[in-house]
Design a protein around this motif. Structure first.
Motif, PDB file in Angstrom:
ATOM      1  N   THR A  87      -0.984  14.755  -7.370  1.00 26.43           N
ATOM      2  CA  THR A  87      -0.022  13.652  -7.390  1.00 26.43           C
ATOM      3  C   THR A  87      -0.742  12.316  -7.439  1.00 26.43           C
ATOM      4  O   THR A  87      -0.388  11.427  -8.221  1.00 26.43           O
ATOM      5  N   ALA A  88      -1.772  12.162  -6.613  1.00 28.97           N
ATOM      6  CA  ALA A  88      -2.514  10.893  -6.589  1.00 28.97           C
ATOM      7  C   ALA A  88      -3.166  10.609  -7.940  1.00 28.97           C
ATOM      8  O   ALA A  88      -3.125   9.474  -8.439  1.00 28.97           O
ATOM      9  N   VAL A  89      -3.769  11.626  -8.544  1.00 27.21           N
ATOM     10  CA  VAL A  89      -4.413  11.455  -9.853  1.00 27.21           C
ATOM     11  C   VAL A  89      -3.390  11.021 -10.901  1.00 27.21           C
ATOM     12  O   VAL A  89      -3.621  10.093 -11.690  1.00 27.21           O
ATOM     13  N   MET A  90      -2.222  11.676 -10.893  1.00 30.47           N
ATOM     14  CA  MET A  90      -1.211  11.365 -11.891  1.00 30.47           C
ATOM     15  C   MET A  90      -0.586   9.997 -11.665  1.00 30.47           C
ATOM     16  O   MET A  90      -0.384   9.216 -12.603  1.00 30.47           O
ATOM     17  N   VAL A  91      -0.271   9.674 -10.430  1.00 24.74           N
ATOM     18  CA  VAL A  91       0.356   8.386 -10.136  1.00 24.74           C
ATOM     19  C   VAL A  91      -0.592   7.243 -10.486  1.00 24.74           C
ATOM     20  O   VAL A  91      -0.173   6.236 -11.079  1.00 24.74           O
ATOM     21  N   ARG A  92      -1.863   7.391 -10.156  1.00 21.25           N
ATOM     22  CA  ARG A  92      -2.818   6.328 -10.483  1.00 21.25           C
ATOM     23  C   ARG A  92      -2.892   6.130 -12.002  1.00 21.25           C
ATOM     24  O   ARG A  92      -2.945   4.994 -12.495  1.00 21.25           O
ATOM     25  N   SER A  93      -2.918   7.210 -12.751  1.00 22.30           N
ATOM     26  CA  SER A  93      -2.954   7.107 -14.212  1.00 22.30           C
ATOM     27  C   SER A  93      -1.702   6.422 -14.739  1.00 22.30           C
ATOM     28  O   SER A  93      -1.776   5.555 -15.626  1.00 22.30           O
ATOM     29  N   MET A  94      -0.548   6.784 -14.201  1.00 23.53           N
ATOM     30  CA  MET A  94       0.706   6.179 -14.645  1.00 23.53           C
ATOM     31  C   MET A  94       0.767   4.699 -14.287  1.00 23.53           C
ATOM     32  O   MET A  94       1.248   3.874 -15.063  1.00 23.53           O
ATOM     33  N   LEU A  95       0.255   4.337 -13.095  1.00 27.78           N
ATOM     34  CA  LEU A  95       0.241   2.933 -12.702  1.00 27.78           C
ATOM     35  C   LEU A  95      -0.664   2.105 -13.617  1.00 27.78           C
ATOM     36  O   LEU A  95      -0.450   0.902 -13.793  1.00 27.78           O
ATOM     37  N   VAL A 140       0.858  -1.183   0.000  1.00 25.73           N
ATOM     38  CA  VAL A 140       0.000   0.000   0.000  1.00 25.73           C
ATOM     39  C   VAL A 140       0.892   1.229   0.000  1.00 25.73           C
ATOM     40  O   VAL A 140       1.769   1.381   0.859  1.00 25.73           O
ATOM     41  N   PHE A 141       0.657   2.109  -0.973  1.00 20.01           N
ATOM     42  CA  PHE A 141       1.481   3.305  -1.125  1.00 20.01           C
ATOM     43  C   PHE A 141       0.761   4.491  -0.504  1.00 20.01           C
ATOM     44  O   PHE A 141      -0.238   4.977  -1.027  1.00 20.01           O
ATOM     45  N   GLY A 142       1.262   4.964   0.636  1.00 22.13           N
ATOM     46  CA  GLY A 142       0.713   6.138   1.283  1.00 22.13           C
ATOM     47  C   GLY A 142       1.422   7.393   0.832  1.00 22.13           C
ATOM     48  O   GLY A 142       2.661   7.444   0.803  1.00 22.13           O
ATOM     49  N   LEU A 143       0.662   8.424   0.469  1.00 20.30           N
ATOM     50  CA  LEU A 143       1.201   9.706   0.029  1.00 20.30           C
ATOM     51  C   LEU A 143       0.657  10.806   0.921  1.00 20.30           C
ATOM     52  O   LEU A 143      -0.476  10.734   1.392  1.00 20.30           O
TER      53      LEU A 143
END
Length: 334
Positions: free
Chosen positions: A121-129, A92-95
């Protein structure tokens, strides 16, 4: 459906990687569900997770939390991709935004628009993942043309939050929410804001996992333990983020005294603001039964995952504190 109740140890267990490995293995052997890393400096927690993932077979491992200012979304997504492979279905990645002290003083970075920065950041990281090609021109962040292989399974993103706007955003955008260092009377309204944010995101608030790190000491000497808490956490509550949180939670006088004492470099005034009753509202201090009852109350009030962070480095005290929450002696499902 509500997430299951989970007990977790906190890591790292000091500067040496092998000590952290031993704590992870002890936690797994003694029935703990999780281990959650903090991320505030050396040893680097994301690197440590990669190095130690093979040492355990069952534990879920989380990080609470990695600051969004000190790494770009592409770096965070690339790191999460690797950790998701090392711990398939168990990472689990906590930001989170962290604090002015860490970002400005330690890293020399501007600490601006923390809520927006965490959300973007969360929106972008989820899209990249998900393997999508980046095409972002947001308020605080930009990225174009970055793509990485999709993560399978998807790495969940949990967001740290303290006050209403951040809590609601975290529940709306994140897969879970991370709390920390709340006074007891603040928790019910914090949980209410989780439900508000979850509804905004089209989710059932009861299904949003809430993770919390508790400062815990199982001890027969409460007075001495309170003094340890004062010394360690009065400076914490002097930071603007936590000082404002303490005031919002209903302790305006204590927040003001800490703020003034810190500005005046008056340590006695700063630490003195944390009176015994307030410390007992924040920390989990007492004998085994008292500490278990405090965690049980938090579980009944809305916390799902309980990270035990011993308020000590003494091996015997650490052992006693962790031993008090082994499933054979403490079952939140009962």
């Amino acid at each position: 459906m509500a997430p299951k109740q989970r007990m977790a140890v906190t890591v790292p267990a000091g500067p040496k990687l092998e000590d952290t490995a031993k704590r992870l293995q002890w936690a797994e052997a003694n029935g703990y569900d999780d281990a959650w890393f903090s991320d505030s400096g050396a040893p680097d927690s994301l690197t440590a997770i990669a190095a130690l993932a093979h040492r355990v077979e069952r534990l879920r491992i989380g990080i609470a939390v990695t600051p969004v200012f000190s790494r770009t979304p592409a770096v965070l997504a690339a790191t999460a991709n690797v950790l998701g492979q090392a711990l398939p279905g168990r990472f689990v990645f906590g930001l989170g935004a962290s604090s002015q002290t860490m970002m400005q003083n330690w890293h020399g970075l501007e600490y601006e628009k923390p809520l927006t920065r965490v959300k973007e950041t969360a929106v972008m990281v989820r899209s990249m993942l998900a393997g999508e090609k980046s095409d972002f021109d947001l308020e605080t962040l930009k990225s174009h043309g970055y793509r990485q292989p999709p993560s399978d399974p998807m790495v969940p993103l949990y967001l740290a939050a303290l006050r209403p706007k951040m809590i609601e955003m975290a529940a709306e955008v994140g897969d879970g929410v991370v709390f920390n260092l709340w006074p007891r009377k603040a928790l019910p309204k914090m949980v209410e804001h989780v439900h508000t944010g979850a509804a905004r995101g089209g989710k059932d608030g009861a299904g949003v996992e809430i993770v919390n790190r508790y400062m815990v000491l199982v001890t027969d000497d409460k007075a001495e333990a309170r003094n340890r808490f004062r010394a360690a956490f009065a400076p914490y509550y002097a930071t603007p983020v936590y000082n404002s949180f303490l005031a919002w939670a209903g302790y305006e006088d204590a927040a003001r005294q800490i703020r003034e004492g810190w500005a005046e470099k008056d340590r006695a005034k700063t630490t003195g603001a944390l009176e015994d009753d307030l410390i007992d509202d924040i920390a989990v201090i007492g004998n085994e039964d008292e500490c278990r009852e405090r965690i049980r109350w938090a579980a009944e009030t809305g916390i799902h995952t309980h990270i035990v962070a011993p308020l000590t480095q003494d091996p015997a005290e650490v052992e006693r504190t962790f031993a008090a929450f082994r499933p054979e002696v403490f079952d939140l499902a009962a």
